[in-house]
Design an enzyme around this catalytic site. Structure first.
Site, mmCIF file in Angstrom:
data_model
loop_
_atom_site.group_PDB
_atom_site.id
_atom_site.type_symbol
_atom_site.label_atom_id
_atom_site.label_comp_id
_atom_site.label_asym_id
_atom_site.label_seq_id
_atom_site.Cartn_x
_atom_site.Cartn_y
_atom_site.Cartn_z
ATOM 1 N N GLY A 9 -0.786 9.688 10.691
ATOM 2 C CA GLY A 9 -0.883 8.891 9.483
ATOM 3 C C GLY A 9 -2.225 8.185 9.404
ATOM 4 N N ALA A 62 6.382 5.204 9.774
ATOM 5 C CA ALA A 62 7.246 4.503 8.822
ATOM 6 C C ALA A 62 7.563 5.426 7.656
ATOM 7 C CB ALA A 62 6.572 3.239 8.303
ATOM 8 N N THR A 64 7.002 5.465 4.054
ATOM 9 C CA THR A 64 6.083 4.705 3.207
ATOM 10 C C THR A 64 6.065 5.137 1.743
ATOM 11 O OG1 THR A 64 4.265 6.196 3.820
ATOM 12 C CG2 THR A 64 4.555 4.203 5.146
ATOM 13 N N THR A 103 4.438 -4.922 5.993
ATOM 14 C CA THR A 103 3.839 -4.834 4.663
ATOM 15 C C THR A 103 3.882 -6.158 3.906
ATOM 16 O OG1 THR A 103 4.118 -3.790 2.477
ATOM 17 C CG2 THR A 103 6.077 -4.017 3.827
ATOM 18 N N TYR A 127 12.189 0.080 0.143
ATOM 19 C CA TYR A 127 11.112 0.115 1.130
ATOM 20 C C TYR A 127 10.886 -1.261 1.731
ATOM 21 C CZ TYR A 127 6.281 -0.047 2.805
ATOM 22 O OH TYR A 127 5.165 -0.278 3.546
ATOM 23 N N LYS A 131 11.649 -2.548 5.596
ATOM 24 C CA LYS A 131 10.548 -3.027 6.434
ATOM 25 C C LYS A 131 10.840 -4.442 6.953
ATOM 26 C CE LYS A 131 7.136 -1.354 7.323
ATOM 27 N NZ LYS A 131 6.785 -0.529 8.515
ATOM 28 N N TRP A 152 -2.235 -2.738 0.830
ATOM 29 C CA TRP A 152 -3.008 -1.766 0.060
ATOM 30 C C TRP A 152 -3.869 -0.875 0.962
ATOM 31 C CZ3 TRP A 152 -5.081 -4.157 -5.134
ATOM 32 C CH2 TRP A 152 -4.036 -4.750 -5.831
#
Length: 298
Positions: A9, A62, A64, A103, A127, A131, A152
């Site tokens: 990732g 994760a 995402t 996040t 999501y 998380k 971001w």
């Protein structure tokens, strides 16, 4: 032994490359791919951990896909909540150390100020809720962990806003981009750089990690096009129209305020000069230029 989950990732890849460049020996760095370790099979994950006995686990894996999570809540729950719980159990049992990524979506996301780690939490999407559940699972199981809430995230490779914009710019003459969601675009390479410092100090607790400054997705898009054109990565810059979030409905609700106060992490690491998001973008654009990337697939 260091185990990096999600090494393909954006953040996992950058951190793996930086660890290798720092001299971590190949036989001391575990970076299993999906065919080697299926992270959706928690029994196999536990077996893998017992076999290899890592002393440091970096969980950059994760679910995402924010919008798709609304229709795949079980998979998001497994990867974002249940997997971190298994990792934290191992960490506690083996006196090891965990670095985990979360996040800005866990915050309430209201107002116009930068949110510190103790700001109100109110995750709105599947999501975000999974998380947050992952954070709580780790904190309940071990104190030997650092959780970095990022914002971001993008890089010169992979699926992200920057690469999507570069592709759309080559396909369309005009774009409409949301202008009332505010945050700090943060490069994966910067996250990896700071992660190495966190690992060196074995920090524990929850910290915000984002570039300095702030902008909207509209402002980010304009900066992407301007820099890409200047570097010759785009021959023509599309016209960009700002729109409110209400005009761009998505399955998952997103926060309007993604500003993060990173002063706690700055102080913990002793870093006085915290880079602005524009410098991060310039670095990533130069990386694209060096790679001579003329078309970025999404």
């Amino acid at each position: 032994m260091i185990l990096v989950l999600g090494s393909n990732g954006q953040v996992g890849f950058e951190l793996t490359q930086q660890l290798k460049a720092a001299g971590i020996a190949h036989d001391r760095l575990l970076t299993p791919k999906r065919e080697q370790l299926d992270l959706t099979d928690l029994k196999k994950v536990s077996t893998y951990l017992q076999q290899h006995q890592p002393q440091v686990i970096i969980n950059a894996a994760a679910y995402t896909q924010v919008d798709k999570a609304e229709s795949e809540p079980a998979l998001a729950e497994l990867l974002n909540h249940q997997l971190p719980a298994v990792l934290a159990d191992y960490i506690q049992q083996h006196d090891a150390y965990l670095l985990h990524y979360s996040t800005d979506y866990v915050y309430a996301g209201q107002g116009d100020h930068a949110q510190a780690e103790d700001a109100p939490l109110n995750p709105q999407s599947v999501y975000a809720k999974t998380k947050r559940a992952g954070e709580k699972a780790i904190r309940a199981r071990t104190e030997h962990a650092a959780i970095l809430r990022t914002c971001w995230v993008y890089s010169a490779r992979g699926h992200n806003f920057m690469n999507t914009m570069l592709t759309l710019a080559q396909q369309r003459g005009a774009l409409r981009i949301v202008n009332d969601q505010i945050g700090a675009p943060t490069s994966a390479s910067f996250i990896a750089q700071i992660s190495r410092a966190v690992l060196d100090k074995k920090l524990t607790g929850i910290y915000n990690l984002a570039h300095g400054g702030e902008t909207s997705w509209y402002g980010f898009a304009q900066a992407i096009f301007s820099e890409a054109h200047a570097l010759g990565l785009l021959t023509k810059v599309p016209s960009v129209t700002p729109i409110p979030t209400a005009d761009y409905p998505t399955p998952a609700k997103r926060p309007l305020n993604s500003r993060l106060d990173c002063s706690a992490l700055q102080d913990a690491l002793g870093i006085a000069d915290w880079p602005h998001w524009r410098s991060g973008l310039t670095n990533e654009m130069n990386r694209l230029k060096q790679q001579d990337v003329k078309h970025v697939s999404v």
